[in-house]
Design an enzyme around this catalytic site. Structure first.
Site, short mmCIF file in Angstrom:
data_model
loop_
_atom_site.label_atom_id
_atom_site.label_comp_id
_atom_site.label_asym_id
_atom_site.label_seq_id
_atom_site.Cartn_x
_atom_site.Cartn_y
_atom_site.Cartn_z
N ALA A 45 33.22 50.24 36.10
CA ALA A 45 32.07 49.72 36.05
C ALA A 45 31.62 48.57 36.47
O ALA A 45 30.77 48.68 37.01
CB ALA A 45 31.07 49.47 33.96
N GLU A 46 32.66 47.50 36.48
CA GLU A 46 32.17 46.28 36.49
C GLU A 46 32.19 46.12 38.70
O GLU A 46 31.87 45.95 39.19
CB GLU A 46 32.98 45.25 35.78
CG GLU A 46 32.50 43.92 37.22
CD GLU A 46 33.14 42.71 36.18
OE1 GLU A 46 32.77 40.96 36.11
OE2 GLU A 46 33.80 42.89 35.15
N GLU A 47 33.11 47.38 39.43
CA GLU A 47 33.70 46.56 40.42
C GLU A 47 32.73 47.49 40.74
O GLU A 47 31.91 47.51 41.58
CB GLU A 47 34.44 48.05 40.55
CG GLU A 47 35.22 48.50 42.06
CD GLU A 47 35.23 47.22 42.65
OE1 GLU A 47 36.07 47.39 43.72
OE2 GLU A 47 36.07 45.87 41.95
#
Length: 121
Positions: A45-47
């Protein structure tokens, strides 16, 4: 080697309005019980959110994660995950992205990722 490369995250689409990434589920991302480690959902998700946020910035700025909230809905043991990130709110100093992760048509997790916009040093 970056964490995304190590895990096998592949970029399918990157734009100002949507990012799509895929991740094959291998033994490297499973916990000892044979299911996907929850932290992998957060990394994916953060990527995705970071790539989307960066697509909205000029070269003199970067986006850095400041908060992530991930909800896991179903266990994953094999296959390929698809993460789709879309912007919820884009301001001058903060961006918030929603990331849905699916296995086929089934929703496996949702994350909300907030990133701060900073000048590149």
């Amino acid at each position: 080697m970056s964490l995304a490369n190590y895990l096998g995250i592949k970029q399918q689409e990157i734009s100002r309005s949507k990012v799509i990434l895929t991740l094959p589920v291998t033994e490297n991302v499973l916990q000892p019980y044979g299911i996907l480690h929850g932290g992998v959902n957060a990394v994916l998700a953060e990527e995705a959110a970071s790539l989307g946020a960066m697509a909205r910035l000029d070269v003199s700025h970067i986006a850095v994660g400041v908060d992530i909230s991930t909800h896991h809905f179903r266990p994953v043991t094999s296959g390929t995950l698809t993460a789709t990130a879309t912007p919820e709110n884009v301001g001058k100093t903060l961006q918030t992205w929603r990331v849905e992760i699916r296995m086929g048509s089934k929703l496996t997790s949702i994350s909300t990722v907030t990133l701060a916009v900073r000048e590149r040093r």
